[in-house]
Design a protein around this motif. Structure first.
Motif, PDB file in Angstrom:
ATOM      1  N   LYS A 210       0.807  -1.213   0.000  1.00 15.76           N
ATOM      2  CA  LYS A 210       0.000   0.000   0.000  1.00 15.76           C
ATOM      3  C   LYS A 210       0.847   1.273   0.000  1.00 15.76           C
ATOM      4  CE  LYS A 210      -3.671  -2.334   2.611  1.00 15.76           C
ATOM      5  NZ  LYS A 210      -4.427  -2.334   3.881  1.00 15.76           N
ATOM      6  N   LEU A 211       2.176   1.116   0.087  1.00 15.58           N
ATOM      7  CA  LEU A 211       3.028   2.300   0.098  1.00 15.58           C
ATOM      8  C   LEU A 211       2.943   3.034  -1.237  1.00 15.58           C
ATOM      9  CD1 LEU A 211       6.225   0.886   1.846  1.00 15.58           C
ATOM     10  CD2 LEU A 211       4.674   2.606   2.770  1.00 15.58           C
ATOM     11  N   LYS A 212       2.855   4.354  -1.182  1.00 14.17           N
ATOM     12  CA  LYS A 212       2.795   5.136  -2.418  1.00 14.17           C
ATOM     13  C   LYS A 212       4.103   5.061  -3.196  1.00 14.17           C
ATOM     14  CE  LYS A 212      -0.589   8.602  -0.929  1.00 14.17           C
ATOM     15  NZ  LYS A 212      -0.812  10.039  -0.630  1.00 14.17           N
ATOM     16  N   ASN A 213       5.222   5.032  -2.480  1.00 17.33           N
ATOM     17  CA  ASN A 213       6.532   4.971  -3.125  1.00 17.33           C
ATOM     18  C   ASN A 213       7.339   3.804  -2.544  1.00 17.33           C
ATOM     19  OD1 ASN A 213       6.363   7.524  -4.721  1.00 17.33           O
ATOM     20  ND2 ASN A 213       6.203   8.418  -2.662  1.00 17.33           N
ATOM     21  N   PRO A 214       6.962   2.581  -2.913  1.00 14.32           N
ATOM     22  CA  PRO A 214       7.651   1.415  -2.362  1.00 14.32           C
ATOM     23  C   PRO A 214       9.098   1.345  -2.822  1.00 14.32           C
ATOM     24  CG  PRO A 214       6.205   0.766  -4.151  1.00 14.32           C
ATOM     25  CD  PRO A 214       5.916   2.211  -3.879  1.00 14.32           C
ATOM     26  N   PRO A 215       9.974   0.730  -2.050  1.00 16.61           N
ATOM     27  CA  PRO A 215      11.377   0.591  -2.449  1.00 16.61           C
ATOM     28  C   PRO A 215      11.520  -0.239  -3.728  1.00 16.61           C
ATOM     29  CG  PRO A 215      11.078   0.080  -0.121  1.00 16.61           C
ATOM     30  CD  PRO A 215       9.721   0.164  -0.720  1.00 16.61           C
ATOM     31  N   LYS A 216      12.636  -0.053  -4.409  1.00 18.69           N
ATOM     32  CA  LYS A 216      12.925  -0.827  -5.606  1.00 18.69           C
ATOM     33  C   LYS A 216      13.071  -2.299  -5.252  1.00 18.69           C
ATOM     34  CE  LYS A 216      16.386  -1.246  -9.289  1.00 18.69           C
ATOM     35  NZ  LYS A 216      17.695  -0.728  -9.785  1.00 18.69           N
ATOM     36  N   LYS A 217      12.529  -3.166  -6.118  1.00 21.75           N
ATOM     37  CA  LYS A 217      12.589  -4.593  -5.856  1.00 21.75           C
ATOM     38  C   LYS A 217      14.030  -5.074  -5.782  1.00 21.75           C
ATOM     39  CE  LYS A 217       8.167  -5.962  -7.898  1.00 21.75           C
ATOM     40  NZ  LYS A 217       7.505  -6.809  -8.921  1.00 21.75           N
ATOM     41  N   SER A 218      14.243  -6.125  -4.993  1.00 20.11           N
ATOM     42  CA  SER A 218      15.587  -6.669  -4.833  1.00 20.11           C
ATOM     43  C   SER A 218      16.038  -7.379  -6.106  1.00 20.11           C
ATOM     44  CB  SER A 218      15.625  -7.651  -3.667  1.00 20.11           C
ATOM     45  OG  SER A 218      16.869  -8.312  -3.606  1.00 20.11           O
ATOM     46  N   SER A 219      17.333  -7.333  -6.348  1.00 20.10           N
ATOM     47  CA  SER A 219      17.894  -8.052  -7.498  1.00 20.10           C
ATOM     48  C   SER A 219      18.157  -9.510  -7.167  1.00 20.10           C
ATOM     49  CB  SER A 219      19.212  -7.387  -7.938  1.00 20.10           C
ATOM     50  OG  SER A 219      20.161  -7.419  -6.877  1.00 20.10           O
ATOM     51  N   VAL A 220      17.993  -9.872  -5.884  1.00 16.37           N
ATOM     52  CA  VAL A 220      18.217 -11.259  -5.436  1.00 16.37           C
ATOM     53  C   VAL A 220      16.875 -11.899  -5.108  1.00 16.37           C
ATOM     54  CG1 VAL A 220      19.247 -12.744  -3.683  1.00 16.37           C
ATOM     55  CG2 VAL A 220      20.514 -10.761  -4.541  1.00 16.37           C
ATOM     56  N   VAL A 221      16.535 -12.942  -5.840  1.00 12.83           N
ATOM     57  CA  VAL A 221      15.285 -13.665  -5.600  1.00 12.83           C
ATOM     58  C   VAL A 221      15.583 -14.980  -4.890  1.00 12.83           C
ATOM     59  CG1 VAL A 221      14.114 -12.618  -7.565  1.00 12.83           C
ATOM     60  CG2 VAL A 221      15.394 -14.736  -7.882  1.00 12.83           C
ATOM     61  N   HIS A 222      14.529 -15.708  -4.555  1.00 10.43           N
ATOM     62  CA  HIS A 222      14.707 -16.954  -3.809  1.00 10.43           C
ATOM     63  C   HIS A 222      15.573 -17.965  -4.559  1.00 10.43           C
ATOM     64  CE1 HIS A 222      10.805 -16.048  -1.405  1.00 10.43           C
ATOM     65  NE2 HIS A 222      11.862 -15.521  -0.840  1.00 10.43           N
ATOM     66  N   LYS A 223      15.433 -18.037  -5.868  1.00 10.25           N
ATOM     67  CA  LYS A 223      16.245 -18.978  -6.643  1.00 10.25           C
ATOM     68  C   LYS A 223      17.735 -18.674  -6.490  1.00 10.25           C
ATOM     69  CE  LYS A 223      16.890 -20.986 -11.239  1.00 10.25           C
ATOM     70  NZ  LYS A 223      18.373 -20.935 -11.096  1.00 10.25           N
ATOM     71  N   ASP A 224      18.082 -17.398  -6.436  1.00 10.47           N
ATOM     72  CA  ASP A 224      19.480 -17.019  -6.253  1.00 10.47           C
ATOM     73  C   ASP A 224      20.007 -17.516  -4.903  1.00 10.47           C
ATOM     74  OD1 ASP A 224      19.537 -15.592  -8.710  1.00 10.47           O
ATOM     75  OD2 ASP A 224      18.573 -13.884  -7.718  1.00 10.47           O
ATOM     76  N   LEU A 225      19.184 -17.403  -3.883  1.00  9.89           N
ATOM     77  CA  LEU A 225      19.586 -17.870  -2.558  1.00  9.89           C
ATOM     78  C   LEU A 225      19.802 -19.375  -2.543  1.00  9.89           C
ATOM     79  CD1 LEU A 225      17.203 -15.739  -0.278  1.00  9.89           C
ATOM     80  CD2 LEU A 225      19.630 -15.344  -0.732  1.00  9.89           C
ATOM     81  N   VAL A 226      18.927 -20.104  -3.237  1.00  8.96           N
ATOM     82  CA  VAL A 226      19.074 -21.563  -3.304  1.00  8.96           C
ATOM     83  C   VAL A 226      20.352 -21.927  -4.049  1.00  8.96           C
ATOM     84  CG1 VAL A 226      18.084 -23.709  -4.192  1.00  8.96           C
ATOM     85  CG2 VAL A 226      16.603 -21.984  -3.165  1.00  8.96           C
ATOM     86  N   ASP A 227      20.634 -21.252  -5.141  1.00  8.70           N
ATOM     87  CA  ASP A 227      21.849 -21.534  -5.917  1.00  8.70           C
ATOM     88  C   ASP A 227      23.103 -21.311  -5.070  1.00  8.70           C
ATOM     89  OD1 ASP A 227      20.382 -22.187  -8.142  1.00  8.70           O
ATOM     90  OD2 ASP A 227      20.563 -20.204  -9.085  1.00  8.70           O
ATOM     91  N   ILE A 228      23.093 -20.265  -4.248  1.00 11.29           N
ATOM     92  CA  ILE A 228      24.253 -20.010  -3.385  1.00 11.29           C
ATOM     93  C   ILE A 228      24.360 -21.077  -2.303  1.00 11.29           C
ATOM     94  CG2 ILE A 228      25.285 -18.389  -1.742  1.00 11.29           C
ATOM     95  CD1 ILE A 228      23.962 -16.125  -3.336  1.00 11.29           C
ATOM     96  N   LEU A 229      23.227 -21.508  -1.769  1.00 10.33           N
ATOM     97  CA  LEU A 229      23.260 -22.593  -0.780  1.00 10.33           C
ATOM     98  C   LEU A 229      23.843 -23.876  -1.372  1.00 10.33           C
ATOM     99  CD1 LEU A 229      19.878 -22.330   1.207  1.00 10.33           C
ATOM    100  CD2 LEU A 229      22.188 -22.192   2.151  1.00 10.33           C
ATOM    101  N   LYS A 230      23.590 -24.092  -2.662  1.00 11.13           N
ATOM    102  CA  LYS A 230      24.089 -25.299  -3.327  1.00 11.13           C
ATOM    103  C   LYS A 230      25.579 -25.210  -3.659  1.00 11.13           C
ATOM    104  CE  LYS A 230      21.508 -27.001  -6.655  1.00 11.13           C
ATOM    105  NZ  LYS A 230      20.614 -27.061  -7.851  1.00 11.13           N
ATOM    106  N   LYS A 231      26.018 -24.060  -4.168  1.00 15.72           N
ATOM    107  CA  LYS A 231      27.377 -23.979  -4.719  1.00 15.72           C
ATOM    108  C   LYS A 231      28.215 -22.831  -4.163  1.00 15.72           C
ATOM    109  CE  LYS A 231      25.486 -25.631  -9.124  1.00 15.72           C
ATOM    110  NZ  LYS A 231      25.274 -25.312 -10.564  1.00 15.72           N
ATOM    111  N   GLY A 232      27.620 -21.963  -3.376  1.00 16.08           N
ATOM    112  CA  GLY A 232      28.330 -20.776  -2.923  1.00 16.08           C
ATOM    113  C   GLY A 232      28.913 -20.905  -1.534  1.00 16.08           C
ATOM    114  N   SER A 233      29.207 -19.744  -0.940  1.00 13.69           N
ATOM    115  CA  SER A 233      29.844 -19.696   0.375  1.00 13.69           C
ATOM    116  C   SER A 233      28.968 -18.938   1.366  1.00 13.69           C
ATOM    117  CB  SER A 233      31.202 -19.003   0.272  1.00 13.69           C
ATOM    118  OG  SER A 233      31.031 -17.642  -0.101  1.00 13.69           O
ATOM    119  N   VAL A 234      29.362 -19.008   2.629  1.00 12.30           N
ATOM    120  CA  VAL A 234      28.636 -18.301   3.686  1.00 12.30           C
ATOM    121  C   VAL A 234      28.636 -16.797   3.420  1.00 12.30           C
ATOM    122  CG1 VAL A 234      28.645 -17.685   6.139  1.00 12.30           C
ATOM    123  CG2 VAL A 234      29.079 -20.048   5.447  1.00 12.30           C
TER     124      VAL A 234
END
Length: 245
Positions: free
Chosen positions: A188-212
């Motif tokens: 409902k915010l009139k000027n909501p923040p810009k959407k994140s460039s990191v989505v859930h799939k990105d987080l899963v990919d890092i959990l699979k192959k990335g680092s802490v």
């Protein structure tokens, strides 16, 4: 009456006084979960009160999860769920806006600190479960607010599960009504923040192959819109124009 010093009036009931004495007894006797406590008749005699007063005090202890009755053993101490009392008050309609914001900030702080536990305890099955959550929602072919909210709840709920920390899991479950309330107000915010460039799939990919460290950085960006929205939420306490009609 100037200069007169009043003595405080003790308004505690007899059962409340019994509770205080019993807590002192549990502590000084170094009792642990599973240890038995004296019977009602014995407690009534030792404390010089009626059994009804003892029952009232013990009933309160049961409600708090401090004691329970065991067959052939009587009453024993238990390890209480420390979040039990919060369940009765962590509901949006019971809380003012500032408290809602404070609790939501707690949720963000916790999730920003999950990375080390996730990488320490994640399994292949956990990764599969996260991927199934994404497949389930993106396979619906829709991107309505309802679907996004359900995915958000299930995905982040699974992250809490992976930590293996039962208290964290229970706390996350308690936050669900507040989480949904804040997310709905976010839209409902009139000027909501810009959407994140990191989505859930990105987080899963890092959990699979990335680092802490990569996961921490990605989670910060993933949660950034919520962090920025909190500024709007706080301003909205005194400025209702932050929200659209």
């Amino acid at each position: 009456m100037q200069g007169y010093k009043f003595d405080p009036i003790n308004s505690l009931t007899r059962s409340e006084l019994v509770e205080i004495e019993l807590k002192k007894y549990f502590k000084e006797s170094n009792l642990k979960p599973g240890d038995p406590i004296p019977k009602e008749t014995e407690l009534a005699e030792l404390l010089h009160v009626s059994r009804n007063v003892i029952r009232e005090a013990l009933s309160h202890f049961r409600m708090l999860g401090l004691i329970e009755s065991k067959k052939k053993r009587g009453m024993v101490l238990t390890s209480p769920n420390i979040l039990n009392g919060l369940e009765r008050v962590l509901y949006p309609s019971f809380l003012d806006k500032k408290t809602l914001i404070d609790v939501f900030e707690m949720r963000l702080v916790i999730e920003l600190g999950l990375a080390d536990f996730l990488f320490l305890r994640k399994t292949e099955k956990d990764i599969e479960d996260l991927e199934k959550i994404l497949e389930k929602h993106h396979g619906k072919g829709g991107s309505t607010d309802v679907y996004r909210l359900n995915e958000e709840v299930q995905f982040h709920g699974k992250l809490y599960d992976i930590t293996g920390n039962n208290t964290l899991h229970d706390f996350q479950q308690l936050l669900m009504p507040i989480f949904e309330f804040v997310i709905n107000n976010f839209s409902k915010l009139k000027n909501p923040p810009k959407k994140s460039s990191v989505v859930h799939k990105d987080l899963v990919d890092i959990l699979k192959k990335g680092s802490v460290s990569e996961f921490k950085t990605a989670m910060e960006e993933h949660l950034r819109p919520h962090m920025e929205a909190l500024t709007f939420y706080k301003n909205s306490i005194t400025d209702t124009n932050q929200f659209s009609e």
